[in-house]
Motif scaffolding. Structure first.
Motif, short mmCIF file in Angstrom:
data_model
loop_
_atom_site.label_atom_id
_atom_site.label_comp_id
_atom_site.label_asym_id
_atom_site.label_seq_id
_atom_site.Cartn_x
_atom_site.Cartn_y
_atom_site.Cartn_z
N GLY A 76 17.94 36.82 -4.06
CA GLY A 76 17.38 35.57 -4.13
C GLY A 76 18.77 34.72 -4.30
N TYR A 77 18.70 33.56 -3.67
CA TYR A 77 19.70 32.70 -4.31
C TYR A 77 19.10 31.51 -4.93
CZ TYR A 77 23.19 28.83 -4.27
OH TYR A 77 24.04 27.80 -4.55
N ILE A 78 19.67 31.07 -6.23
CA ILE A 78 19.04 30.09 -7.09
C ILE A 78 20.05 29.20 -7.24
CG2 ILE A 78 17.83 29.50 -9.10
CD1 ILE A 78 17.16 32.60 -9.22
N GLY A 79 20.04 27.77 -6.91
CA GLY A 79 21.08 26.76 -6.91
C GLY A 79 20.48 25.67 -8.04
N SER A 100 25.80 25.11 -8.47
CA SER A 100 26.08 26.36 -9.11
C SER A 100 25.16 27.30 -8.63
CB SER A 100 25.62 26.09 -10.75
OG SER A 100 26.56 25.26 -11.41
N GLY A 101 25.58 28.32 -8.29
CA GLY A 101 24.59 29.49 -7.39
C GLY A 101 24.81 30.64 -7.88
N TYR A 102 23.38 31.32 -8.31
CA TYR A 102 23.08 32.42 -8.90
C TYR A 102 22.51 33.40 -7.81
CZ TYR A 102 23.61 30.10 -13.19
OH TYR A 102 24.06 29.46 -14.51
N VAL A 103 22.89 34.67 -7.50
CA VAL A 103 22.28 35.62 -6.49
C VAL A 103 21.82 36.79 -7.63
CG1 VAL A 103 22.85 37.36 -4.83
CG2 VAL A 103 24.19 35.14 -4.84
N VAL A 104 20.46 36.86 -7.45
CA VAL A 104 19.53 37.88 -8.10
C VAL A 104 19.11 38.83 -7.42
CG1 VAL A 104 17.85 37.87 -9.82
CG2 VAL A 104 19.41 35.83 -9.95
N ARG A 105 18.85 40.06 -7.83
CA ARG A 105 18.38 41.18 -7.26
C ARG A 105 17.38 42.12 -8.02
NH1 ARG A 105 22.30 46.03 -4.69
NH2 ARG A 105 22.93 46.84 -6.93
#
Length: 388
Positions: free
Chosen positions: A322-325, A364-369
């Motif tokens: 997922g991308y979470i901005g 600000s962008g977080y990539v989560v798996r």
């Protein structure tokens, strides 16, 4: 093989296409409008030659640049940007220099929403009802069929920033008084969840990689209401998306290309196509492809170009990614350090975002798996939680 990349430095992560081509043995040529030493060093190291133009919109400059490369290196085998902004220039240059790939006539079907809709209907894909309108009377005829609200968007593709939601006749007439002179498409407003079907085709039009993403909001909603962006990949693609996607790829003749198809899911099993894009999706989605299946789609694309081979045929979608901005004007309950401390084991990438898409993707962008979708929802809620 001579491969020309247009604007190789944008988006920031797309320099990895050039690195992959270099590893595959291609002669990597590039055109952009920035000084050579403004390019990141990792990009400069893999370019065989670079040509700076003053204006990427000046086609005469681009013609001269490609002519120069042809004189220096011989026939150009591929021209690509992977970038919505330069798709038309790519296509014109391919036609003028007899290069394999999408040419202008074919590109029209994804550049104009009206032509795109014709292709969808011919392929038997459910579409949003709508048409190009030239007057308030044209618009009212459609409104009588579909009711309010309706969405007005330029017929020629642009980002969602030029999209207007119209709720009543007063707004409709005001829209015609204030709109630009360009043709506009008017469509019914669809309530549903936004899904994508994304992937890559080989030189023969076969889909060699595919995935699907679910979005919390559309770009239009995020831009108009300043909402937070979050989207995530699925490990199992809905059967209807696989079916519709294959038909659309065949109808549009997408060969040796990334694609990004957008749908609304309107009930448990029914999807309606919104648009088709002959390019990779925006932001960090290319990297999300890789994190989800432990593959390197930058390299796989380069292998297709140079060797006509996709080496990751046995890939598996191991994770939801997922991308979470986050937006700069929000007071979030949890700090960046809180996020890393709580979910650092799930965060595979963090990046400060820049450029024109910040209004949608956030700054600000977080990539989560995670292999578990419930964990993805948990992280999205934590990162987006604001102070009361």
């Amino acid at each position: 093989m001579n491969v020309l990349i247009m604007s190789p430095h944008f988006p920031e992560n797309f320099y990895l296409f050039c690195k992959a081509l270099h590893r595959s043995g291609a002669t990597v040529l590039a055109i952009a409008n920035v000084d050579y030493y403004e390019l990141r060093s990792e990009l400069r190291e893999v370019l065989t030659e670079y040509y700076k133009v003053q204006d990427m919109h000046n086609y005469d400059e681009l013609i001269r640049a490609v002519g120069y490369f042809t004189y220096r290196h011989g026939k150009i085998d591929r021209i690509e940007s992977h970038n919505e902004q330069w798709l038309e220039a790519d296509a014109r240059l391919r036609m003028d220099f007899n290069v394999f790939g999408i040419h202008p006539q074919q590109l029209e079907y994804t550049q104009y929403k009206s032509k795109m809709k014709e292709k969808f209907q011919a392929a038997g894909i459910p579409v949003v009802r709508g048409k190009v309108v030239h007057s308030p009377k044209d618009a009212m005829d459609l409104v009588q069929e579909v009711g309010y609200p309706v969405i007005a968007k330029p017929d020629k593709r642009v980002e969602a920033f030029n999209t207007t939601l119209i709720h009543h006749a007063g707004e409709l007439y005001r829209f015609f008084e204030e709109k630009e002179t360009t043709d506009y498409m008017l469509e019914e407003f669809i309530r549903g969840q936004l899904y994508s079907f994304d992937g890559l085709t080989d030189r023969h039009g076969n889909i060699v990689f595919s995935t699907s993403h679910v979005f919390n909001h559309s770009d239009m909603e995020i831009f108009n209401h300043d909402l937070n962006m979050a989207y995530y990949s699925l490990r199992e693609i809905p059967e209807a998306l696989n079916d519709y996607g294959a038909k659309i790829i065949d109808a549009f003749g997408m060969k040796e290309r990334f694609f990004h198809l957008e749908f609304f899911k309107v009930d448990e099993r029914r999807f309606i196509i919104l648009e088709a894009n002959m390019r990779p999706p925006a932001g960090l989605t290319m990297d999300m492809f890789n994190y989800a299946a432990d593959v390197d789609l930058y390299q796989e694309w380069a292998n297709l170009i140079v060797y006509d081979t996709f080496r990751a045929m046995a890939y598996q979608r191991k994770y939801h990614v997922g991308y979470i901005g986050r937006k700069p004007n929000r007071r979030y309950q949890h700090s960046h350090d809180d996020i890393l401390r709580t979910y650092g084991d799930l965060i595979v990438h963090y990046q400060e975002m820049r450029g024109m898409l910040v209004s949608v993707l956030g700054n600000s962008g977080y990539v989560v798996r995670s292999p578990e979708l419930t964990r993805m929802f948990e992280v999205i809620e934590f990162i987006h939680q604001t102070e009361e």
